[in-house]
Design an enzyme around this catalytic site. Structure first.
Site, PDB file in Angstrom:
ATOM      1  N   SER A 137       8.971   6.174   1.613  1.00 42.37           N
ATOM      2  CA  SER A 137       8.049   6.568   0.561  1.00 42.37           C
ATOM      3  C   SER A 137       8.749   7.423  -0.489  1.00 42.37           C
ATOM      4  CB  SER A 137       6.836   7.279   1.178  1.00 42.37           C
ATOM      5  OG  SER A 137       5.821   7.461   0.219  1.00 42.37           O
ATOM      6  N   ASP A 179       8.067   3.031  -2.953  1.00 42.46           N
ATOM      7  CA  ASP A 179       7.371   1.895  -2.338  1.00 42.46           C
ATOM      8  C   ASP A 179       6.026   1.623  -3.013  1.00 42.46           C
ATOM      9  OD1 ASP A 179       6.308   4.275  -1.164  1.00 42.46           O
ATOM     10  OD2 ASP A 179       5.534   3.129   0.527  1.00 42.46           O
TER      11      ASP A 179
END
Length: 579
Positions: free
Chosen positions: A151, A306
């Site tokens: 992330s 992401d």
């Protein structure tokens, strides 16, 4: 090594056995020979565990690092569990990856292990966002899925988000049960690494069109977009996956004046233009902000690597641009969706929204004003996805979000979706511009109607085993000596989600909290202010959240009250954040 506990020593010895490849053995031996005790301890003192965002850690050798063996072991454990949960079925999984260093090779490794276990694997041919992985799990009827990403973590990290057949990340009991399966693997020889090519099907670029078309059906005001099709949008993918799909989504929506930040357009796991690839950080948004100012943009947006989180900057009456926080973005989206659906006569009695316990109560205030149900979950969008799955077919999810820049409109996926959110933020901007309002105007009107909420987040980074122990001690100290006042304001209630109970500080009476156990403490003052303390499940951090509120009768008082709330937050945080 003699200072290490026995389990740590055993792990180090195991990783120098001939089960492992020569490069791995050489790297471990090098750490031992050079007496790198801190690195050895941090790399081997435990096994990587699933937190709020799955498996996440620094890349390198060791049981507590992201590498071929920890990823292989996690995948074999997940495969073993899926076989037990779905017997006598042709098992299918989807696998995707982001722009991080090693993400593609890790993604192919995961696909290989699943294929070797006779799963049908839908492997994305190129990097794509996390929400598209969630969408693919549902679209292809998979029993599970894996996204390789850390992330918004720094570049030395990578991660492994595991998904269930509903398209949501693993929740109880599956998360803990998968860990048991992973822990049951005693030898590398139990991991099936040999790829069966016939079991792997590539998900090609035409899948983008399916995802985009499904989202486009959710659009609430296509007429407003048509009227404002030249809305000036500045967008940055911050070197991540968003560049593959966000511009395409915005164009499909009908916007034709999109400016992608060139300096951050190329996917790059070193994230060369930022310290942290996180749109929550002002520094990460600075290049997009500069471009927005140059172009006089209507809205500025940036997604993390992401593309499940989005940061937003809006234009003030002065002409300057201001970053707004996740609570503000989510509140605007909630109000936009509910107000437009009500105006169209489309709100139903079984509609609902969801927020997390550390997200602003402005979300729920807005929902209540529209007579829409709202639910609260623990921190982590996987819990919002869990509510969506539990209520599917009974109630209708409209919108949800969390303060950490994660949002979702509509129920196509079971995770936060910055691609979907970018389209709706742009549509919302177009709709209100059509009415002669800016997003700042709308935000002020919300504060006048519901009260001016102001929030602050303080994160303390504590790395390695020593840091983890320190965070544990900080939470223990807080529980042992609960503050009776914060910033001079009496604490009315303490909610301990670890103990699943709320305590009235005046009477001492306790009530049950009907949520899963979680290491979170919340303090609610007599003024209704909320301060939360929570160790992060995905980063070596402890986080302190503060939300305060005051009546805003006139927009002209905004600046004065804003300063007053800032002072209040500072004083309250000083009483609880001890570094």
């Amino acid at each position: 090594m003699s200072n290490f506990d026995q389990e740590t020593q055993q792990r180090i010895q195991q990783w120098t056995s001939n089960e492992y490849d020569p490069e791995t053995i050489a790297e471990v031996k090098k750490l031992v020979d050079q007496n790198e005790e801190t690195e050895l301890l941090d790399s081997f003192y435990k096994e990587l565990e699933f937190g709020t965002g799955g498996l996440r850690g620094i890349m390198g050798v060791g049981s507590n690092r992201m590498n071929k063996y920890t990823i292989g072991k996690a995948t074999q454990g997940l495969a073993n569990y899926l076989k037990k949960q779905f017997p006598d079925q042709q098992l299918k999984v989807a696998v995707s990856y982001d722009s991080r260093n090693n993400s593609q090779s890790f993604g192919h490794l995961v696909a290989d292990v699943f294929s070797a276990n006779d799963f049908q694997v839908y492997l994305f041919q190129e990097l794509r966002p996390t929400p598209m992985l969630s969408f693919a799990v549902r679209h292809f009827g998979c029993q599970g899925g894996v996204m390789l990403t850390a992330s918004h973590n720094p570049k030395e990290y990578n991660g492994y988000k595991a998904y269930w057949n509903d398209g949501g990340q693993l929740v109880a009991p599956h998360d803990k049960n998968v860990i048991k399966e992973v822990d049951a693997i005693q030898s590398v020889s139990e991991i099936k690494f040999e790829r069966k090519a016939e079991n792997i099907k590539l998900v090609e670029a035409d899948f983008d069109d399916i995802y985009v078309a499904a989202n486009l059906k959710l659009s609430i005001n296509p007429g407003a977009v048509k009227a404002q099709k030249d809305l000036k949008i500045v967008y940055s993918p911050i070197h991540g996956t968003g560049v593959t799909i966000v511009p395409k989504m915005l164009e499909a929506w009908g916007f034709n004046n999109i400016h992608v930040v060139e300096e951050q357009a190329e996917p790059n796991g070193n994230f060369p233009t930022v310290v942290y690839p996180n749109p929550e950080e002002e520094e990460a948004m600075s290049i997009a902000m500069k471009k927005g100012e140059e172009l006089d943009a209507d809205v500025i947006m940036a997604t993390d690597p992401d593309a499940d989180r989005v940061g937003v900057a809006i234009k003030l009456p002065s002409g300057e641009y201001q970053l707004i926080n996740g609570n503000q973005i989510g509140s605007l989206l909630t109000y936009y969706v509910l107000s437009c659906k009500k105006a169209a006569g489309a709100l139903k009695p079984n509609d609902y929204i969801v927020k997390t316990i550390v997200t602003s109560n402005l979300f729920s205030d807005i929902a209540k004003s529209f007579d829409v149900n709202y639910y609260e979950t623990l921190t982590g969008f996987k819990f919002i996805g869990e509510v969506m799955t539990q209520l599917e077919g009974k109630e209708k999810y409209l919108v949800g979000g969390e303060e950490s820049y994660g949002f979702l409109v509509g129920d196509l996926v079971r995770d936060k979706d910055a691609v979907n959110a970018c389209a709706f933020i742009a549509e919302m901007c177009a709709y209100f511009k059509n009415e002669g309002k800016s997003l700042f105007d709308v935000l002020l009107s919300l504060y006048v109607e519901y009260g001016y909420y102001k929030e602050k987040l303080i994160s303390l980074t504590k790395k390695g085993k020593a840091g983890a122990d320190e965070i544990k001690q900080m939470m223990s100290d807080l529980r042992a000596d609960l503050p009776k006042s914060l910033g001079g304001i009496d604490v009315a209630e303490v909610r301990d989600y670890q103990q699943s109970e709320a305590t009235d500080m005046k009477t001492g009476s306790k009530t049950k909290i009907d949520l899963p156990k979680s290491d979170v403490l919340q303090f609610i003052t007599v003024d209704g202010d909320v301060i939360s303390a929570r160790p992060s499940g995905t980063e070596p951090k402890i986080k302190f959240y503060c939300s305060v509120k005051e009546t805003l009768s006139f927009t002209s008082d905004y600046g004065q009250i804003s300063n007053r709330l800032d002072d209040k937050v500072t004083q309250m945080m000083a009483d609880i954040v001890k570094d």
